[in-house]
Design a protein around this motif. Structure first.
Motif, PDB file in Angstrom:
ATOM      1  N   ARG A 151      -8.765   4.636   4.321  1.00  0.00           N
ATOM      2  CA  ARG A 151      -9.753   3.670   4.803  1.00  0.00           C
ATOM      3  C   ARG A 151      -9.318   3.010   6.105  1.00  0.00           C
ATOM      4  N   TYR A 258      -3.691   2.908   4.700  1.00  0.00           N
ATOM      5  CA  TYR A 258      -4.148   2.433   3.396  1.00  0.00           C
ATOM      6  C   TYR A 258      -5.350   3.260   2.938  1.00  0.00           C
ATOM      7  N   THR A 277       3.216   2.124  -1.654  1.00  0.00           N
ATOM      8  CA  THR A 277       2.684   1.399  -2.806  1.00  0.00           C
ATOM      9  C   THR A 277       1.528   2.154  -3.435  1.00  0.00           C
ATOM     10  N   THR A 283       5.761  -1.693  -5.065  1.00  0.00           N
ATOM     11  CA  THR A 283       6.109  -0.938  -3.868  1.00  0.00           C
ATOM     12  C   THR A 283       7.403  -0.162  -4.082  1.00  0.00           C
TER      13      THR A 283
ATOM     14  N   ASP B 160      -4.637  -6.819  -1.323  1.00  0.00           N
ATOM     15  CA  ASP B 160      -5.114  -5.565  -1.929  1.00  0.00           C
ATOM     16  C   ASP B 160      -5.894  -5.782  -3.226  1.00  0.00           C
ATOM     17  N   THR B 163      -9.157  -3.821  -3.764  1.00  0.00           N
ATOM     18  CA  THR B 163      -9.132  -2.390  -3.439  1.00  0.00           C
ATOM     19  C   THR B 163     -10.125  -1.613  -4.291  1.00  0.00           C
ATOM     20  N   VAL B 245      -8.363  -4.800   0.974  1.00  0.00           N
ATOM     21  CA  VAL B 245      -8.276  -3.455   0.375  1.00  0.00           C
ATOM     22  C   VAL B 245      -7.090  -2.671   0.922  1.00  0.00           C
ATOM     23  N   ALA B 246      -5.966  -3.351   1.146  1.00  0.00           N
ATOM     24  CA  ALA B 246      -4.785  -2.706   1.724  1.00  0.00           C
ATOM     25  C   ALA B 246      -3.663  -2.651   0.688  1.00  0.00           C
ATOM     26  N   PRO B 247      -3.592  -1.563  -0.085  1.00  0.00           N
ATOM     27  CA  PRO B 247      -2.618  -1.507  -1.190  1.00  0.00           C
ATOM     28  C   PRO B 247      -1.182  -1.751  -0.738  1.00  0.00           C
ATOM     29  N   GLY B 248      -0.534  -2.654  -1.435  1.00  0.00           N
ATOM     30  CA  GLY B 248       0.835  -3.020  -1.097  1.00  0.00           C
ATOM     31  C   GLY B 248       0.908  -4.382  -0.431  1.00  0.00           C
ATOM     32  N   CYS B 249      -0.243  -4.905  -0.016  1.00  0.00           N
ATOM     33  CA  CYS B 249      -0.277  -6.229   0.615  1.00  0.00           C
ATOM     34  C   CYS B 249      -0.719  -7.252  -0.423  1.00  0.00           C
TER      35      CYS B 249
END
Lengths: 364, 364, 364, 364
Positions: A151, A258, A277, A283, B160, B163, B245-249
């Motif tokens: 994305r 991401y 992650t 992570t 995230d 997501t 929607v930023a996995p790991g954040c």
């Protein structure tokens, strides 16, 4: 080697990178447009006198004619002197390893592309950051879907060495800040690296770009800061930041991607670790050659995990792969070539066009 | 307190933040629009029955009429229920501490602004990240010229938790992803924080903005990712990234500022340290209350350096400063107020307008 | 509260920690051995005049006699003034929350232990670092075998504030560097924290200790650096480093544990993240309240992951748990008590004994 | 080269390191004690058939007799095969570059030392971590007093690859865990590196050592974890931790030094940055070749700051300096030699002696 004589920077890097895996030997060169410097440089580097040439044209012809002619030429000149030698060697049937960006002008880029198309020789563009093992690992992970559908992708390359106007006579700064010789400022010198890396890892195709270029240092004729938005086929969005005037940044090339299943972050200044992650899980710190890394990236590393490799080893991976490609031992899938070069040329000109139109989107 | 009953999130945060320095006591509330929940919540929190109100209107009138009426009201409702209570308490002459963003619509924002202008009561907007001691330190450093003239400023706030589409009935997600109640998606919920913080530290005035908003999650009606370019009076440039929607954040609020004399980087997830680089010198790690920090930021910390303070202590600094302001003991210069609120409303609508016009620049 | 008057440090910390979850109210005190300072401090803190006492003896008797007497007393005096008030309140049947270390001398420690044994009142020792959510997470993980059998455990607590002899009249430094009042130097003040934390997380029982203490600053009468080796029942080995003269260290409390199945690393200065490596897999970054953390540690946090909590919130967890314990709502299993206190007293005297015998092992 | 045939590890590292600066060419070898493997390995590496020898004795004699004989031999065999070739080449007047530790037994170490004393040839021991530019920077800073008088010095080298018993037939693990061939376990293989580095940077002279060795893995005959205390002439104190069973540690070589004026911390896994704190000022992040680094360390780096160098480049610095030393172009002051080798042998045997005496101090 064409270019890379005394006072040059990237030529020495290419030479070390080519030596690391003992697959290349430097035997011929047209190391400088200045004949005396060319000869002196060649002597220093142990090139035989009869293979130190006064010009690249001469070198291309002579080496093509030798039974023991060179396997490939490395072109490490300023950007505006890429097309001449590249075309000459390609026409002579000699493989070309060319520093980036492809050329100083789109026209020159097209000339090289035409020569590549017409030649059986290989053409490799040294977007060297693609050689980092964890970058190749990231590419594999994206390709096999570990991150799901991408994305958001972001790259940045920030330096601070041009925060002030350089001293007159700084050879590296001189041509890099001269529009005629560089073709672009930061966007050409380091922006193309960031943009290339984003595409290499993500596999995404750009559909449009909008850019806001700046020249903050009084008197500077090229961009020294760029804020860039990207759109990709399929709907992903991107950002690129390029700067040479950000105090505290040395060679801050970072990548973040991401998708709907996971995210990745990587930073060139500590390239032996990558954050990964999987959405909804902790992570992971993936390390170069370390635990849990399946797949091919393991072959790109020389020493055990925890013993850091760096810029030169990543660069060396390109030289090793180039040797394999020329020897017919790999398919060059990981090696940036003419397409990457043309993509970079589009990036530079699209940035300039968009910025000239107050940041309007430039479609591809 | 208005809002903050059972099942709410930010109300509890406000209560802790107000308690930390022992300057506030919770004595009255209209904690929920549901009367039963309001009463039950009040009982839990030790609010006397006769000061647990069924509506904010009632509370404003009753408290204004009491000799021992409240010193201030904290409004911690969803965005679309900010204007009603804010105006009611302001008109009743009661100081207002309001959660951000100012309102769900520009019209509501203007209503509040008019009420502020007409009232002697104070109005404080809890852009709580301005309370971090190192953020105040950064503001001081910029103001006194440590970074020189600012060229590049960047903020990002990445999460995230959205997501994937949230489970139906997730109270926090429900109203935040409903355009009518939130007024904006990520740009309103967290983007206004990032944008506010950039202005708080940099002191720059925005001249124009261009935005590319996205709603990546199928069915989502508000933005969940935003790539934003900024231009400032005087020529500085900026970028803002907002994502949910930023996995790991988790709560990745970061700030970076670069001038012609130095640069600063700060990250909310480890807020007790800030990188500061005077151009041409090694980067310094400034720590909260630590060595080498002259100036006022030292007063904003409660425990020795190396003992981490966090989000709640930063938030508490706003409550302490608000108490001082109301007591006439400071001038509120560090407290975000109605101007910050209106600026945030402009940010939201300018992002939406620009994105609707394919990223055209929206001037201020 | 006993101690904690004007000029004190840890008393204010206890007061904030007790307020955060709104489970305690400060209503009585013997805040200073100096009556004027006691009264002035009490007034500042809103303690009613008739509950501001001139001595702890008086306070213990008076509060025990009141119907609305205190639920617990917090003892925050210098170490040599722990035993007196602790015994007095325990004998009066009042719960005691006592700062660490237990006492300035082993004899005092035993007196307190005897009083605890003879009283129905609870005794809690504020080894506050045990309150960090990730520390409790680590303890859970060790207990359920995530690390396998522990082999190596290490703790360190390094500061630099005593690198030079402090100015005369520095109240905090004065008593901490006076053997009579402190009972130990760094080993007592911060070493007991490190040692306690190691035992809290590891669950290991010490079998022997060898120590090399130093007093680097000329004229200092207590240790300011300690290198300590540990052996545990079952064969695990440990190291502890304690220093107050390590420039660049603020409150560098770190913990590392390695078993045959995994390892953990945690650092107090960024306490919201913990490295966890299952052997043969990539390292995980566990975050406070974050993804993948099952179990009870989730209840120890107030705000979402990525919003940092710090020292005060960890401390507050002890106060909240103490309230629950006194209310009969938990069993106090996570709260350090008299055993932890005696263990700390043994640690101090064993370090001194071993160091006096040139580092010979002192068995337990 | 002696050793380094197929299946070996460190031989390949030496070859790359020697190539990086183009000062060495591999022209002769006795690459394996197995003649077939020796010949096959030589062919692979491009060594002429007549200079691939069946034994090191033969090679020493033959090369000494050639006009174009080798400038130096690299000995990269297991520890128990260091003394034989080292003595043979030294006696033949050929310079020796020997992998560490010096030997598997003190007797072998003495034999080499005697041969060094009797020969005009140079002897270099590849404690390669001394080649990292920032390590040399740290040494310079200590020497010129930036840290004041050193008080506390600490080194650790932690790995996890031997956490479980290795598969039979793992060549690297086999000899390293065999007391007869290795001479020590972790203390010899990596402990000598840590101890050497501590001395290289600090310049301190050890006066005594106390060690607690462990062999955690069932059946292991050598140490796999060591906790070591050090005392130095002048009063400084030290700690060393060595482990091969610490899950999550890859090649965790760290160094910390604290004096009365400042402190330094460095970590091999990210070797391009070093923390430096002048007491009472903020910590500086010194980067390899970066801003503010005066002095000679700048000459040890090949590429700009921010482009990471790693393990191989540090190793290459030793090969480059060795070439200069042999060419008479430097004095070898930075190159570990026989004294460093003997010091390492003392370290191993003192650790074993102390541990055998229950951790008693062993004086030097």
């Amino acid at each position: 080697m064409v270019g890379g004589g005394q006072g040059a920077f990237i030529g020495a890097v290419h030479r070390i990178a080519s030596r690391i895996d003992d697959r290349w030997e430097l035997v011929a060169g047209a190391l400088s447009s200045n004949p005396e410097r060319a000869a002196a440089s060649a002597a220093e580097l142990g090139i035989a006198e009869d293979r130190s040439y006064g010009s690249f044209e001469e070198m291309a012809q002579a080496e093509a004619a030798r039974e023991d002619g060179i396997d490939a030429v490395a072109i490490v000149t300023p950007n505006h002197v890429h097309a001449g030698p590249a075309v000459a060697f390609l026409e002579a049937g000699i493989n070309v390893i060319c520093d980036k960006p492809l050329a100083a002008t789109p026209e020159d880029g097209e000339r090289i592309a035409a020569a590549v198309a017409a030649s059986k020789a290989k053409f490799i563009l040294t977007h060297n950051y693609t050689g980092y093992p964890l970058i190749r690992q990231a590419r594999e992970m994206v390709a096999r879907g570990d991150l799901g559908e991408l994305r958001i992708v972001q790259a940045e390359y920030a330096q601070d060495w041009l925060t002030e106007a350089p001293e007159p006579g700084n050879k590296q700064a001189d041509w890099r800040t001269d529009p005629a010789r560089a073709g672009g400022g930061g966007i050409g010198d380091i922006g193309t690296h960031a943009y290339n890396l984003l595409g290499f890892v993500s596999g995404l195709k750009t559909s449009a770009l909008a850019a806001d270029l700046a020249s903050f240092v009084p008197g500077r004729k090229v961009d020294d800061n760029a804020h860039i938005l990207l759109r990709f086929e399929g709907g992903a969005k991107g950002m690129v930041w390029v700067s040479q005037v950000a105090p505290g940044c040395e060679n801050g090339l970072r990548l973040r991607l991401y998708g709907d299943k996971g995210g990745i972050e990587w930073h060139q200044e500590n390239p032996n670790v990558m954050r990964y992650t999987p959405f909804g899980e902790p992570t992971r710190l993936l390390t170069r050659g370390g635990a849990g890394l399946g797949g091919g990236a393991g072959t790109d590393t020389r020493i055990p995990p925890g013993h850091p490799e760096g810029y030169l080893e990543g660069f060396a991976n390109l030289y090793r792969d180039a040797a394999d490609l020329i020897a017919g031992e790999n398919d060059g899938a990981l090696l940036p070539g003419i397409e990457a070069g043309l993509e970079g040329m589009w990036f530079i000109s699209a940035c300039q066009e968009s910025s000239g139109k107050d940041g309007a989107w430039v479609k591809k």
